[in-house]
Design a protein around this motif. Structure first.
Motif, short mmCIF file in Angstrom:
data_model
loop_
_atom_site.label_atom_id
_atom_site.label_comp_id
_atom_site.label_asym_id
_atom_site.label_seq_id
_atom_site.Cartn_x
_atom_site.Cartn_y
_atom_site.Cartn_z
N TYR A 156 26.42 62.97 18.86
CA TYR A 156 26.71 63.91 19.94
C TYR A 156 25.39 64.55 20.30
O TYR A 156 24.83 65.26 19.50
N CYS A 158 22.53 66.93 21.22
CA CYS A 158 22.50 68.39 21.11
C CYS A 158 22.25 69.02 22.48
O CYS A 158 22.04 70.21 22.58
N ASN B 146 27.97 71.38 18.73
CA ASN B 146 27.50 69.99 18.64
C ASN B 146 26.52 69.83 17.50
O ASN B 146 26.53 68.83 16.79
#
Lengths: 290, 323
Positions: A156, A158, B146
């Protein structure tokens, strides 16, 4: 000294997988990648799109797909599709379906080509949600199907969803660059690049500050023509990364205008074109009109 | 000829430098394991560093990859960075308590990296204020979910138990001078550089600069959010300051001249990416086309440099679309 028990257990250890593999049909042979992959999702997509039609995976003479094994940035994974057929009227690549198994919308794009494409090659960038197979399925004008696939591991990114870049892309919504980098030779496929300023929001990303979902807003259709004839049409969604970017080919048979028409999910239309005129030896793109 | 004591001092310093270089050398598994992130390295009187591992976050290093600074003044302690997790933040505070009886009065988040801010929860629990630039706090708020997910997949979930984002509670908008803990600190913001809110901390008495995310020695710096020209300008400005030692965000403490290596890398990254972009190389090929073999010995080069190129390339595209 020969240790009989150890030998037998070793033998069992070595032969058990071989035995299992022999018993299972080859289609079910499990690789490490398949174990991580969502084969069920692919089976569903396959059934709904292609029913019982045969899809050949012996495809290297028709289509290949390149994608990084590990993505630098899961929100912008560059992929390139190369085809091996001359786009002759009697046999050519008519469509390429792009399927990303583990994405919320697995069928991310359908590209349509013609003999005027010259070459049904395509480069773009996609988002991936998690580790996944990416598949490019070529449908030829004779109806046959060929598939190339790659397994991509992504993290994922950042990078901020809904960050500054998204606001900037929104501010320049629909601004496009259409260009050709190499010199043009008549009747030879020429590569063109189309860049579209667009946030391409999926509507699935939550702004971590406001806890609100950004409304979905993405490019859904791109039609590129040369001298009035279609060379590349793409039906796409938010699978394509922010600021959608495509490289594709067209076959100039004479002077003409390369024109891209884009429609987004809110039915906004954008257009860009490039006039290509003959000079002494070659054709040249003078400048871009928006 | 130098007096004996000076010669011994020099020899010892050289030996220490060698030991540190050995302990933090990239790609050497045993060395990485022997590096004790809770054994402070002395930089100057009252100034220490808990060294981070130079490699990528892994179960082996527990994601402890950022140098954590300690500044001990006459009345308290200021920490630069809070660690990788709640547990790490707690261990850092315990380790500081072994160095001094003085209370920790401030923690500073110099940039938004999980290895540098996820210990905030521990500091907040002890009532210690956390200072950051407003843009760093904003960045953390947007990205940390995240980042925690990413870090979990790299080091496992156990070390991150109880870790969540604790926002900074003392925000600055520009360079700020402060008298704190009995020391004079300059909190330097050079504009959007490595990240929009990257700051450096300068202790004028010792001449020690904590450069945060803006410097890494022997480790490839993360430039994925960077404004390269502004970052280079910031490093050049640091070079004009009366520095004695630079504590980078990652890698060993070094002399100020080592900042030139970072400047050279950023220049190389910008030039090589732009060359690839102008010559029509596509995004997939750009990281290979824009390789910088002269920096390939740095830790993390193979993982971070291609990523830096990727993001710089996208930046060039965005700039072109904006024209």
């Amino acid at each position: 000294m020969f240790d009989r028990r150890r030998f037998i257990s070793l033998l069992a250890l070595v032969s058990l997988p071989a035995l299992l593999a022999a018993l299972l049909p080859t289609a079910m042979a499990v690789t490490a990648e398949d174990a991580e992959a969502n084969v069920e999702m692919w089976n569903k997509v396959r059934a709904s799109m292609f029913a019982n039609r045969q899809i050949s995976e012996q495809a290297e003479n028709v289509i290949t797909l390149e994608a990084p094994p590990r993505a630098e940035d899961a929100s912008t994974v560059p992929i390139s599709i190369h085809t091996k057929l001359a786009q002759t009227a009697d046999r050519y690549v008519q469509k390429i379906y792009l399927v990303i198994d583990n994405n919320p919308s697995p069928l991310g794009a359908v590209f349509t080509f013609t003999p005027d494409s010259g070459r049904a090659d395509l480069e773009t960038r996609v988002r991936i949600e998690e580790y996944t197979h990416i598949r490019a399925i070529a449908e030829l004008s004779d109806g046959s199907l060929y598939m190339a696939k790659r397994f991509v591991r992504g993290s994922y990114g950042c990078s901020a969803p809904g960050g500054k870049e998204s606001i900037e892309a929104q501010a320049r919504l629909g601004k496009m660059k259409l260009r050709i980098t190499d010199p043009i030779t008549l009747d030879q496929p020429v590569q063109a690049q189309l860049m579209i300023s667009h946030p391409n929001n999926s509507g699935l990303v939550m702004d971590q500050m406001s806890r609100l979902y950004e409304p979905s807003n993405f490019v859904r259709k791109i039609e590129v023509t040369y001298a009035g004839k279609p060379v590349m049409t793409a039906e796409v969604d938010f699978t394509i990364s922010q600021n959608p970017n495509f490289r594709f080919y067209f076959l100039p048979r004479g002077e003409g205008e390369l024109k891209a028409e884009v429609v987004d999910s809110r039915e906004l239309k954008f257009e860009s074109s490039l006039a290509i005129r003959a000079t002494a030896a070659t054709l040249q793109p003078p400048h871009q009109h928006q | 000829m130098l007096p004996i004591s000076r010669r011994i001092e020099r020899a010892l310093l050289a030996l220490l430098a060698l030991l540190f270089a050995w302990a933090t050398a990239g790609g050497n598994a045993t060395a990485t394991e022997s590096l004790d992130s809770l054994r402070p390295v002395v930089v100057a009187p009252g100034i220490f560093v808990f060294p981070g591992s130079p490699g990528a976050p892994s179960p082996g290093n527990g994601g402890i990859v950022s140098n954590i600074g300690v500044i001990i003044g006459s009345s308290g302690v200021v920490m630069v960075g809070t660690g990788t997790s709640d547990a790490h933040g707690e261990r850092l505070l315990q380790a500081v308590a072994k160095l001094t009886d003085l209370p920790v009065v401030l923690a500073i988040n110099t940039y938004a990296g999980p290895e540098h801010v996820l210990g905030n929860t521990a500091f907040a629990r002890h009532g210690i204020p956390i200072l950051a630039h407003r843009d760093t706090d904003d960045y953390m708020a947007r990205n940390c979910e995240n980042c925690i997910r990413n870090l979990q997949s790299a080091i496992g979930e156990a070390p991150l138990a109880g870790s969540r984002l604790e926002r900074s509670n003392e925000l600055i908008d520009a360079t700020t001078s402060m008298r704190i803990a009995g020391r004079q600190l300059e909190i330097l913001h050079f504009g959007a550089t490595q990240q929009p809110g990257s700051i450096a901390v300068f202790d004028s008495r010792s001449g020690v600069l904590f450069a945060g995310g803006m410097a890494a020695f022997d480790v490839t710096p993360d430039a994925h959010d960077a404004d390269l020209p502004a970052w280079k300008a910031a490093l050049l400005e640091m070079r004009r300051m009366p520095l004695r030692w630079v504590v980078p965000g990652r890698g060993p403490v070094g002399e100020p001249v080592r900042l030139d290596e970072v400047i050279a890398y950023l220049g190389g990254l910008g030039d090589a990416t732009e060359r690839a972009y102008r010559s029509g190389v596509d995004l997939a090929e750009a990281p290979r086309a824009a390789g910088l073999p002269q920096f390939s010995k740095w830790a993390m080069y193979a993982a971070v440099h291609p990523r830096n190129v990727h993001f710089q390339y996208l930046k060039l595209e965005t700039q072109e679309l904006a024209r």
